[in-house]
Motif scaffolding. Sequence first.
Motif, PDB file in Angstrom:
ATOM      1  N   LEU A   1      26.392 -69.452  45.545  1.00 23.20           N
ATOM      2  CA  LEU A   1      25.722 -68.252  46.036  1.00 23.20           C
ATOM      3  C   LEU A   1      24.747 -68.578  47.169  1.00 23.20           C
ATOM      4  N   THR A   2      24.046 -69.689  47.036  1.00 26.08           N
ATOM      5  CA  THR A   2      23.116 -70.112  48.085  1.00 26.08           C
ATOM      6  C   THR A   2      23.866 -70.362  49.387  1.00 26.08           C
ATOM      7  N   GLN A   3      25.005 -71.025  49.299  1.00 22.52           N
ATOM      8  CA  GLN A   3      25.811 -71.272  50.498  1.00 22.52           C
ATOM      9  C   GLN A   3      26.310 -69.964  51.106  1.00 22.52           C
ATOM     10  N   LYS A   4      26.718 -69.032  50.259  1.00 18.90           N
ATOM     11  CA  LYS A   4      27.173 -67.729  50.749  1.00 18.90           C
ATOM     12  C   LYS A   4      26.018 -66.980  51.420  1.00 18.90           C
ATOM     13  N   ALA A   5      24.839 -67.024  50.825  1.00 19.22           N
ATOM     14  CA  ALA A   5      23.669 -66.358  51.412  1.00 19.22           C
ATOM     15  C   ALA A   5      23.339 -66.958  52.777  1.00 19.22           C
ATOM     16  N   GLU A   6      23.385 -68.280  52.874  1.00 20.29           N
ATOM     17  CA  GLU A   6      23.113 -68.948  54.150  1.00 20.29           C
ATOM     18  C   GLU A   6      24.153 -68.571  55.196  1.00 20.29           C
ATOM     19  N   HIS A   7      25.411 -68.479  54.788  1.00 22.63           N
ATOM     20  CA  HIS A   7      26.477 -68.074  55.696  1.00 22.63           C
ATOM     21  C   HIS A   7      26.231 -66.653  56.210  1.00 22.63           C
ATOM     22  N   CYS A   8      25.799 -65.768  55.343  1.00 18.50           N
ATOM     23  CA  CYS A   8      25.496 -64.392  55.757  1.00 18.50           C
ATOM     24  C   CYS A   8      24.350 -64.364  56.767  1.00 18.50           C
ATOM     25  N   LEU A   9      23.348 -65.210  56.585  1.00 15.89           N
ATOM     26  CA  LEU A   9      22.248 -65.270  57.558  1.00 15.89           C
ATOM     27  C   LEU A   9      22.729 -65.783  58.908  1.00 15.89           C
ATOM     28  N   VAL A  10      23.639 -66.740  58.909  1.00  6.00           N
ATOM     29  CA  VAL A  10      24.211 -67.235  60.155  1.00  6.00           C
ATOM     30  C   VAL A  10      24.986 -66.117  60.846  1.00  6.00           C
ATOM     31  N   GLN A  11      25.773 -65.361  60.093  1.00  4.69           N
ATOM     32  CA  GLN A  11      26.508 -64.228  60.673  1.00  4.69           C
ATOM     33  C   GLN A  11      25.547 -63.204  61.275  1.00  4.69           C
ATOM     34  N   TYR A  12      24.460 -62.935  60.565  1.00  2.00           N
ATOM     35  CA  TYR A  12      23.451 -61.997  61.067  1.00  2.00           C
ATOM     36  C   TYR A  12      22.863 -62.506  62.388  1.00  2.00           C
ATOM     37  N   ARG A  13      22.424 -63.749  62.391  1.00  2.00           N
ATOM     38  CA  ARG A  13      21.776 -64.322  63.573  1.00  2.00           C
ATOM     39  C   ARG A  13      22.721 -64.354  64.764  1.00  2.00           C
ATOM     40  N   ARG A  14      23.980 -64.700  64.543  1.00  2.00           N
ATOM     41  CA  ARG A  14      24.959 -64.732  65.637  1.00  2.00           C
ATOM     42  C   ARG A  14      25.164 -63.334  66.221  1.00  2.00           C
ATOM     43  N   ALA A  15      25.297 -62.340  65.369  1.00  2.14           N
ATOM     44  CA  ALA A  15      25.505 -60.969  65.847  1.00  2.14           C
ATOM     45  C   ALA A  15      24.311 -60.497  66.669  1.00  2.14           C
ATOM     46  N   ILE A  16      23.102 -60.762  66.194  1.00  3.24           N
ATOM     47  CA  ILE A  16      21.895 -60.377  66.933  1.00  3.24           C
ATOM     48  C   ILE A  16      21.839 -61.100  68.276  1.00  3.24           C
ATOM     49  N   ASP A  17      22.109 -62.391  68.265  1.00  2.00           N
ATOM     50  CA  ASP A  17      22.084 -63.190  69.490  1.00  2.00           C
ATOM     51  C   ASP A  17      23.076 -62.638  70.516  1.00  2.00           C
ATOM     52  N   LEU A  18      24.270 -62.307  70.071  1.00  2.00           N
ATOM     53  CA  LEU A  18      25.268 -61.749  70.987  1.00  2.00           C
ATOM     54  C   LEU A  18      24.854 -60.378  71.511  1.00  2.00           C
ATOM     55  N   LEU A  19      24.289 -59.541  70.658  1.00  2.64           N
ATOM     56  CA  LEU A  19      23.845 -58.222  71.112  1.00  2.64           C
ATOM     57  C   LEU A  19      22.716 -58.331  72.142  1.00  2.64           C
TER      58      LEU A  19
ATOM     59  N   PHE B   1      20.580 -60.232  51.157  1.00  2.78           N
ATOM     60  CA  PHE B   1      19.602 -59.680  50.210  1.00  2.78           C
ATOM     61  C   PHE B   1      20.211 -59.535  48.819  1.00  2.78           C
ATOM     62  N   VAL B   2      21.438 -59.000  48.765  1.00  2.00           N
ATOM     63  CA  VAL B   2      22.111 -58.790  47.480  1.00  2.00           C
ATOM     64  C   VAL B   2      22.356 -60.133  46.791  1.00  2.00           C
ATOM     65  N   ILE B   3      22.805 -61.105  47.552  1.00  2.00           N
ATOM     66  CA  ILE B   3      23.050 -62.438  46.979  1.00  2.00           C
ATOM     67  C   ILE B   3      21.733 -63.042  46.495  1.00  2.00           C
ATOM     68  N   GLY B   4      20.664 -62.840  47.250  1.00  3.28           N
ATOM     69  CA  GLY B   4      19.346 -63.329  46.824  1.00  3.28           C
ATOM     70  C   GLY B   4      18.937 -62.741  45.490  1.00  3.28           C
ATOM     71  N   ASN B   5      19.219 -61.457  45.288  1.00  2.00           N
ATOM     72  CA  ASN B   5      18.938 -60.822  43.998  1.00  2.00           C
ATOM     73  C   ASN B   5      19.757 -61.470  42.896  1.00  2.00           C
ATOM     74  N   GLN B   6      21.017 -61.762  43.191  1.00  2.00           N
ATOM     75  CA  GLN B   6      21.893 -62.388  42.198  1.00  2.00           C
ATOM     76  C   GLN B   6      21.385 -63.783  41.842  1.00  2.00           C
ATOM     77  N   ILE B   7      20.964 -64.544  42.841  1.00  2.00           N
ATOM     78  CA  ILE B   7      20.453 -65.894  42.606  1.00  2.00           C
ATOM     79  C   ILE B   7      19.221 -65.839  41.715  1.00  2.00           C
ATOM     80  N   SER B   8      18.336 -64.891  41.971  1.00  2.00           N
ATOM     81  CA  SER B   8      17.104 -64.811  41.183  1.00  2.00           C
ATOM     82  C   SER B   8      17.353 -64.418  39.734  1.00  2.00           C
TER      83      SER B   8
END
Length: 149
Positions: A119-137, A98-105
């Motif tokens: 920044l776009t690549q970093k934001a995408e990486h953060c979404l992958v980290q989020y999705r992996r953590a949720i999937d594991l939980l 979310f923070v990176i999205g604000n920076q991009i805008s």
Amino acid sequence: MAFIGDKDNVYDAILPATKYYPELTLAEFQSLFHFLSNETKESLLQQIKVARITTHRELLTSMSPFESLDALSQAQFDDIDTGVTLYKQAVFSLAANFVIGNQISSDTTKEASERQEALTQKAEHCLVQYRRAIDLLINAHETYRIEVV
């Protein structure tokens, strides 16, 4: 602009523990994410609150049989630390996105195009980290492979 994790002013805000989940501190978020941003304490806190709400909604069904995140973690991973680690990874990664999205805008100048790509690549990486953590939980193992193309 200053690095969030390198600011002289470490924010002391805390999102209190809930029935199922541990407290989250803004200082811990600051220590984990070192990307450029000029976000205020209030803005960062808001992004973490929204990320926490989103994460809680995703985990709602998985958490219902358990008394707490620690109980889910004990059942899924045979320890309590893994659940807390994955939970924080999910919330903080989504908030960072979310923070990176604000920076991009706000970086819309021609000179910022290379920075926007990074920044776009970093934001995408953060979404992958989020999705992996949720999937594991939810599943106690990764059920799918996530690749950014």
